[in-house]
Design a protein around this motif. Structure first.
Motif, mmCIF file in Angstrom:
data_model
loop_
_atom_site.group_PDB
_atom_site.id
_atom_site.type_symbol
_atom_site.label_atom_id
_atom_site.label_comp_id
_atom_site.label_asym_id
_atom_site.label_seq_id
_atom_site.Cartn_x
_atom_site.Cartn_y
_atom_site.Cartn_z
ATOM 1 N N ALA A 51 0.820 -1.212 0.000
ATOM 2 C CA ALA A 51 0.000 0.000 0.000
ATOM 3 C C ALA A 51 0.853 1.261 0.000
ATOM 4 O O ALA A 51 0.473 2.278 -0.592
ATOM 5 C CB ALA A 51 -0.937 -0.002 1.207
ATOM 6 N N CYS A 52 2.024 1.196 0.652
ATOM 7 C CA CYS A 52 2.873 2.381 0.780
ATOM 8 C C CYS A 52 4.007 2.419 -0.240
ATOM 9 O O CYS A 52 4.767 3.407 -0.288
ATOM 10 C CB CYS A 52 3.462 2.446 2.190
ATOM 11 S SG CYS A 52 2.231 2.636 3.492
ATOM 12 N N GLY A 53 4.136 1.359 -1.030
ATOM 13 C CA GLY A 53 5.211 1.333 -2.021
ATOM 14 C C GLY A 53 6.581 1.112 -1.424
ATOM 15 O O GLY A 53 7.592 1.577 -1.963
ATOM 16 N N VAL A 54 6.630 0.385 -0.285
ATOM 17 C CA VAL A 54 7.907 0.078 0.360
ATOM 18 C C VAL A 54 7.959 -1.424 0.622
ATOM 19 O O VAL A 54 6.979 -2.142 0.415
ATOM 20 C CB VAL A 54 8.066 0.855 1.684
ATOM 21 C CG1 VAL A 54 8.095 2.359 1.427
ATOM 22 C CG2 VAL A 54 6.942 0.501 2.672
ATOM 23 N N SER A 55 9.086 -1.900 1.086
ATOM 24 C CA SER A 55 9.216 -3.324 1.375
ATOM 25 C C SER A 55 8.575 -3.673 2.715
ATOM 26 O O SER A 55 8.408 -2.803 3.581
ATOM 27 C CB SER A 55 10.686 -3.739 1.392
ATOM 28 O OG SER A 55 11.335 -3.167 2.525
ATOM 29 N N HIS A 56 8.225 -4.942 2.868
ATOM 30 C CA HIS A 56 7.652 -5.359 4.156
ATOM 31 C C HIS A 56 8.692 -5.251 5.263
ATOM 32 O O HIS A 56 8.361 -5.022 6.427
ATOM 33 C CB HIS A 56 7.105 -6.793 4.068
ATOM 34 C CG HIS A 56 8.163 -7.838 3.910
ATOM 35 N ND1 HIS A 56 8.762 -8.125 2.704
ATOM 36 C CD2 HIS A 56 8.732 -8.673 4.812
ATOM 37 C CE1 HIS A 56 9.655 -9.088 2.862
ATOM 38 N NE2 HIS A 56 9.651 -9.433 4.131
ATOM 39 N N GLU A 57 9.970 -5.390 4.901
ATOM 40 C CA GLU A 57 11.028 -5.276 5.901
ATOM 41 C C GLU A 57 11.136 -3.830 6.406
ATOM 42 O O GLU A 57 11.387 -3.593 7.585
ATOM 43 C CB GLU A 57 12.358 -5.727 5.302
ATOM 44 C CG GLU A 57 13.518 -5.738 6.277
ATOM 45 C CD GLU A 57 13.364 -6.755 7.400
ATOM 46 O OE1 GLU A 57 14.183 -6.707 8.339
ATOM 47 O OE2 GLU A 57 12.414 -7.569 7.355
ATOM 48 N N TYR A 58 10.920 -2.878 5.494
ATOM 49 C CA TYR A 58 10.918 -1.463 5.900
ATOM 50 C C TYR A 58 9.812 -1.223 6.933
ATOM 51 O O TYR A 58 10.030 -0.535 7.934
ATOM 52 C CB TYR A 58 10.690 -0.580 4.680
ATOM 53 C CG TYR A 58 10.515 0.888 5.012
ATOM 54 C CD1 TYR A 58 11.602 1.757 5.021
ATOM 55 C CD2 TYR A 58 9.258 1.406 5.343
ATOM 56 C CE1 TYR A 58 11.448 3.103 5.343
ATOM 57 C CE2 TYR A 58 9.095 2.744 5.665
ATOM 58 C CZ TYR A 58 10.183 3.595 5.670
ATOM 59 O OH TYR A 58 10.022 4.922 5.994
ATOM 60 N N VAL A 59 8.636 -1.789 6.681
ATOM 61 C CA VAL A 59 7.518 -1.611 7.617
ATOM 62 C C VAL A 59 7.870 -2.206 8.973
ATOM 63 O O VAL A 59 7.640 -1.588 10.025
ATOM 64 C CB VAL A 59 6.239 -2.262 7.052
ATOM 65 C CG1 VAL A 59 5.100 -2.176 8.071
ATOM 66 C CG2 VAL A 59 5.831 -1.589 5.748
ATOM 67 N N ARG A 60 8.434 -3.405 8.961
ATOM 68 C CA ARG A 60 8.772 -4.073 10.222
ATOM 69 C C ARG A 60 9.785 -3.245 11.022
ATOM 70 O O ARG A 60 9.620 -3.038 12.238
ATOM 71 C CB ARG A 60 9.344 -5.459 9.928
ATOM 72 C CG ARG A 60 9.592 -6.309 11.175
ATOM 73 C CD ARG A 60 10.213 -7.646 10.812
ATOM 74 N NE ARG A 60 11.611 -7.480 10.417
ATOM 75 C CZ ARG A 60 12.626 -7.410 11.277
ATOM 76 N NH1 ARG A 60 12.400 -7.458 12.595
ATOM 77 N NH2 ARG A 60 13.867 -7.286 10.853
ATOM 78 N N LEU A 61 10.824 -2.768 10.345
ATOM 79 C CA LEU A 61 11.863 -1.999 11.041
ATOM 80 C C LEU A 61 11.344 -0.647 11.511
ATOM 81 O O LEU A 61 11.729 -0.161 12.578
ATOM 82 C CB LEU A 61 13.068 -1.809 10.114
ATOM 83 C CG LEU A 61 13.851 -3.089 9.780
ATOM 84 C CD1 LEU A 61 14.950 -2.793 8.780
ATOM 85 C CD2 LEU A 61 14.415 -3.737 11.046
ATOM 86 N N ALA A 62 10.448 -0.037 10.719
ATOM 87 C CA ALA A 62 9.886 1.257 11.119
ATOM 88 C C ALA A 62 9.089 1.117 12.409
ATOM 89 O O ALA A 62 9.152 1.980 13.298
ATOM 90 C CB ALA A 62 9.005 1.812 9.999
#
Length: 275
Positions: A51-62
């Protein structure tokens, strides 16, 4: 800093926070908190990343990097829709249902003297074309069959017939409403019962057969017999059910359906589009 309004669309809010977080540490923390709120509402890292155009790993780390003093993002995340175990049947649009039922009735009542190149009555080909139009407009075969009292296998078969020969015509039909893809993920198709010819029609076919195929064949009885047999064939009664209902072997039934214009007697040819 102005936090998002609770009344706004949460997905729009999330996108707005993402844009503001690009060059602002304070907004980056709020954006991360918003991702956490969505995740706690049931949305996966992969869904949020897409949905945000980023990786799932980016979401997890954020989410892991949220400062302790940031306790709220200021928005209310929508709960993730629960997946369905079976795709629900839905009522056809009134125009779609009326068209299909009219075409079915016309196919049964049409004069068998007129034939298309494949050997079926033009009205039968038009019924196949209407089914193809309905499927092309997004109405699933199971809901179509349920509305007609038919079976989805028959819908698939007759649509394939239209795609193969392209002989029928049909006006465009209203599109089916959009279905929420996430709720249908891994959902199975509904199970519909096989079409059963009622006892009253079984008795009528047996009575008509005596006059239609006896020592002194009666044209009226033959026409009524073929119409009744053709109607149940078009409604999706399978071979075994038609054999049970008529007391005849499939090869005899097939020849009668071909002779009456309900089934093609021609070999398969390449598909042709609707004109």
């Amino acid at each position: 800093m102005v936090l998002p309004s609770p009344a706004a669309d949460p997905w729009v809010q999330l996108a707005d926070l993402q844009a503001k977080a690009q060059g602002d540490e304070a907004f980056r923390a709020i954006y991360s908190a918003a991702l956490r709120d969505f995740h706690e509402a049931g949305w996966t890292y992969r869904q949020l990343g897409k949905a945000c155009g980023v990786s799932h790993e980016y979401v997890r780390l954020a989410i892991l990097d949220i400062p302790e003093d940031v306790t709220s993002s200021g928005l209310t995340a929508p709960p993730r829709p629960k997946s369905l175990s079976a795709i629900p049947l839905r009522d056809l649009d009134a125009q779609v249902a009326a068209m299909l039922k009219t075409r079915l009735s016309e196919a049964v009542q049409a004069d068998p003297a007129e034939r298309t190149g494949s050997g079926v009555k033009p009205a039968v080909a038009n019924y196949f074309a209407a089914l193809q139009r309905a499927v092309g407009a997004g109405w699933d075969a199971h809901s179509i069959a349920h509305s007609l009292g038919s079976h989805p296998k028959a819908v698939f078969k007759f649509v394939a017939q239209q795609e193969r020969y392209g002989e029928g015509t049909s006006p465009r039909l209203p599109d089916a409403p959009h279905r929420d893809a996430p709720t249908l993920w891994r959902a199975s198709r509904p199970s519909l019962p096989l079409v059963v010819v009622p006892d009253s029609d079984v008795r009528q076919m047996h009575d008509l057969e005596k006059s239609a195929y006896g020592d002194a064949p009666a044209a009226t009885a033959l026409r009524l017999y073929e119409s009744l047999l053709g109607a149940w064939y078009l409604l999706g009664a399978n071979r075994e059910e038609l054999e049970r209902a008529t007391g005849q072997q499939w090869e005899t039934i097939r020849k009668r359906l071909v002779r009456a214009g309900y089934m093609s007697g021609k070999p398969r040819s390449s598909a042709k589009p609707i004109t």
